[in-house]
Design a protein around this motif. Structure first.
Motif, PDB file in Angstrom:
ATOM      1  N   GLY A   1       0.831  -1.195   0.000  1.00 36.31           N
ATOM      2  CA  GLY A   1       0.000   0.000   0.000  1.00 36.31           C
ATOM      3  C   GLY A   1       0.870   1.250   0.000  1.00 36.31           C
ATOM      4  O   GLY A   1       2.097   1.177   0.079  1.00 36.31           O
ATOM      5  N   PRO A   2       0.226   2.385  -0.055  1.00 32.34           N
ATOM      6  CA  PRO A   2       1.003   3.626  -0.091  1.00 32.34           C
ATOM      7  C   PRO A   2       1.695   3.866   1.247  1.00 32.34           C
ATOM      8  O   PRO A   2       1.104   3.652   2.307  1.00 32.34           O
ATOM      9  N   ARG A   3       2.933   4.278   1.183  1.00 33.47           N
ATOM     10  CA  ARG A   3       3.678   4.571   2.412  1.00 33.47           C
ATOM     11  C   ARG A   3       3.446   6.009   2.816  1.00 33.47           C
ATOM     12  O   ARG A   3       3.465   6.902   1.990  1.00 33.47           O
ATOM     13  N   ARG A   4       3.240   6.185   4.090  1.00 30.36           N
ATOM     14  CA  ARG A   4       3.132   7.539   4.619  1.00 30.36           C
ATOM     15  C   ARG A   4       4.530   8.019   4.955  1.00 30.36           C
ATOM     16  O   ARG A   4       5.333   7.271   5.500  1.00 30.36           O
ATOM     17  N   PRO A   5       4.828   9.261   4.644  1.00 25.85           N
ATOM     18  CA  PRO A   5       6.152   9.753   4.995  1.00 25.85           C
ATOM     19  C   PRO A   5       6.314   9.799   6.515  1.00 25.85           C
ATOM     20  O   PRO A   5       5.342  10.033   7.240  1.00 25.85           O
ATOM     21  N   LYS A   6       7.516   9.557   6.973  1.00 24.18           N
ATOM     22  CA  LYS A   6       7.793   9.572   8.407  1.00 24.18           C
ATOM     23  C   LYS A   6       7.661  11.003   8.926  1.00 24.18           C
ATOM     24  O   LYS A   6       8.227  11.936   8.365  1.00 24.18           O
ATOM     25  N   VAL A   7       6.894  11.178   9.976  1.00 18.53           N
ATOM     26  CA  VAL A   7       6.699  12.494  10.567  1.00 18.53           C
ATOM     27  C   VAL A   7       7.732  12.671  11.670  1.00 18.53           C
ATOM     28  O   VAL A   7       7.918  11.794  12.514  1.00 18.53           O
ATOM     29  N   VAL A   8       8.396  13.801  11.659  1.00 17.93           N
ATOM     30  CA  VAL A   8       9.437  14.106  12.626  1.00 17.93           C
ATOM     31  C   VAL A   8       8.974  15.269  13.497  1.00 17.93           C
ATOM     32  O   VAL A   8       8.392  16.232  13.001  1.00 17.93           O
ATOM     33  N   CYS A   9       9.229  15.185  14.778  1.00 17.54           N
ATOM     34  CA  CYS A   9       8.876  16.264  15.693  1.00 17.54           C
ATOM     35  C   CYS A   9       9.885  17.396  15.523  1.00 17.54           C
ATOM     36  O   CYS A   9      11.089  17.190  15.661  1.00 17.54           O
ATOM     37  N   HIS A  10       9.378  18.589  15.239  1.00 15.83           N
ATOM     38  CA  HIS A  10      10.231  19.748  15.016  1.00 15.83           C
ATOM     39  C   HIS A  10      10.258  20.675  16.224  1.00 15.83           C
ATOM     40  O   HIS A  10      10.655  21.825  16.111  1.00 15.83           O
ATOM     41  N   GLU A  11       9.843  20.174  17.352  1.00 18.01           N
ATOM     42  CA  GLU A  11       9.821  20.966  18.571  1.00 18.01           C
ATOM     43  C   GLU A  11      10.702  20.287  19.611  1.00 18.01           C
ATOM     44  O   GLU A  11      10.992  19.104  19.508  1.00 18.01           O
ATOM     45  N   ALA A  12      11.113  21.042  20.605  1.00 23.17           N
ATOM     46  CA  ALA A  12      11.978  20.501  21.650  1.00 23.17           C
ATOM     47  C   ALA A  12      11.186  19.574  22.566  1.00 23.17           C
ATOM     48  O   ALA A  12      10.027  19.822  22.878  1.00 23.17           O
ATOM     49  N   ARG A  13      11.823  18.514  22.973  1.00 21.83           N
ATOM     50  CA  ARG A  13      11.247  17.581  23.944  1.00 21.83           C
ATOM     51  C   ARG A  13      11.576  18.069  25.357  1.00 21.83           C
ATOM     52  O   ARG A  13      12.452  18.907  25.558  1.00 21.83           O
ATOM     53  N   PRO A  14      10.928  17.505  26.362  1.00 27.00           N
ATOM     54  CA  PRO A  14      11.308  17.828  27.746  1.00 27.00           C
ATOM     55  C   PRO A  14      12.772  17.440  27.997  1.00 27.00           C
ATOM     56  O   PRO A  14      13.316  16.564  27.306  1.00 27.00           O
ATOM     57  N   PRO A  15      13.420  18.073  28.974  1.00 28.98           N
ATOM     58  CA  PRO A  15      14.866  17.885  29.170  1.00 28.98           C
ATOM     59  C   PRO A  15      15.339  16.461  29.421  1.00 28.98           C
ATOM     60  O   PRO A  15      16.491  16.163  29.174  1.00 28.98           O
ATOM     61  N   TRP A  16      14.503  15.591  29.899  1.00 29.41           N
ATOM     62  CA  TRP A  16      14.949  14.228  30.201  1.00 29.41           C
ATOM     63  C   TRP A  16      14.407  13.212  29.206  1.00 29.41           C
ATOM     64  O   TRP A  16      14.334  12.022  29.498  1.00 29.41           O
ATOM     65  N   ALA A  17      14.064  13.663  28.023  1.00 26.60           N
ATOM     66  CA  ALA A  17      13.531  12.750  27.006  1.00 26.60           C
ATOM     67  C   ALA A  17      14.627  11.807  26.523  1.00 26.60           C
ATOM     68  O   ALA A  17      15.765  12.210  26.309  1.00 26.60           O
ATOM     69  N   ILE A  18      14.266  10.563  26.354  1.00 20.33           N
ATOM     70  CA  ILE A  18      15.209   9.580  25.826  1.00 20.33           C
ATOM     71  C   ILE A  18      15.252   9.718  24.304  1.00 20.33           C
ATOM     72  O   ILE A  18      14.555  10.563  23.730  1.00 20.33           O
ATOM     73  N   GLU A  19      16.025   8.897  23.647  1.00 19.62           N
ATOM     74  CA  GLU A  19      16.173   8.948  22.191  1.00 19.62           C
ATOM     75  C   GLU A  19      14.790   8.894  21.525  1.00 19.62           C
ATOM     76  O   GLU A  19      13.908   8.175  21.975  1.00 19.62           O
ATOM     77  N   GLU A  20      14.609   9.674  20.464  1.00 18.23           N
ATOM     78  CA  GLU A  20      13.285   9.917  19.885  1.00 18.23           C
ATOM     79  C   GLU A  20      12.500   8.660  19.515  1.00 18.23           C
ATOM     80  O   GLU A  20      11.319   8.559  19.846  1.00 18.23           O
ATOM     81  N   SER A  21      13.101   7.701  18.847  1.00 15.63           N
ATOM     82  CA  SER A  21      12.322   6.515  18.455  1.00 15.63           C
ATOM     83  C   SER A  21      11.864   5.736  19.688  1.00 15.63           C
ATOM     84  O   SER A  21      10.730   5.237  19.731  1.00 15.63           O
ATOM     85  N   GLN A  22      12.708   5.640  20.699  1.00 15.81           N
ATOM     86  CA  GLN A  22      12.305   4.976  21.938  1.00 15.81           C
ATOM     87  C   GLN A  22      11.265   5.800  22.681  1.00 15.81           C
ATOM     88  O   GLN A  22      10.326   5.260  23.261  1.00 15.81           O
TER      89      GLN A  22
END
Length: 170
Positions: A15-36
């Motif tokens: 089926g059609p693939r949706r493009p991967k959406v990336v967060c363009h805003e800052a996470r909280p200071p103790w955020a772990i790696e984005e995919s996790q």
């Protein structure tokens, strides 16, 4: 010919693939790696409620709709300075925010051309506001020691001219 047909069939079944959406805003200071982070965060809102300065909000940009980014916490320093108290991480039930990793610098200072000191006017608002003395104003303009800057947002709040923006760190 069979190879071409197999590739076409495999592509059609996916089926059609949706493009991967990336967060363009800052996470909280103790955020772990984005995919996790996206895997663990349950969008429960506990971190929003725990932040004493009200700096966390759900990611709600239109491009996030229907993606794993939607509803996850992002850091909004437009109306306050992060004190790095750790309340958000202690409230997180899933480990998406983890105090053991140490505070991660999520934003970097960008000084715009509208800066009064850069235009030769006397202004020390950002330098005076910086708790880590990472900003220095001199005759040559304004310099930021990025190694010392923790991205707390104090300088941006102090600037009356809107010349300081905090951009998410890649």
């Amino acid at each position: 010919m069979t190879h071409f047909f197999c590739r076409w069939l495999a592509h059609a079944l996916r089926g059609p693939r949706r493009p991967k959406v990336v967060c363009h805003e800052a996470r909280p200071p103790w955020a772990i790696e984005e995919s996790q982070f996206l895997t663990l965060c349950k969008r429960c809102g506990a971190c929003f409620k725990a932040c004493p300065n009200g700096l966390l909000k759900p990611a709600d940009r239109p491009e996030y709709a229907g993606s794993p980014v939607a509803g996850t916490p992002v850091l909004d320093l437009a109306c306050g300075q992060c004190s790095y108290c750790g309340s958000c991480a202690r409230a997180c039930p899933t480990g998406a925010l983890d105090l053991r990793l140490g505070r991660q610098v999520q934003t970097r200072v960008r000084i715009e051309a509208s800066c009064q000191a850069r235009q030769g006017f006397y202004c020390l608002l950002c330098e005076d506001a910086c708790p880590l003395q990472a900003i220095k104003v001199s005759n040559g303009g304004v310099s930021v020691n990025m190694a010392a800057c923790d991205g707390c947002g104090a300088c941006g709040l102090a600037c009356l001219h809107g010349a300081i923006t905090l951009v998410p760190q890649p």
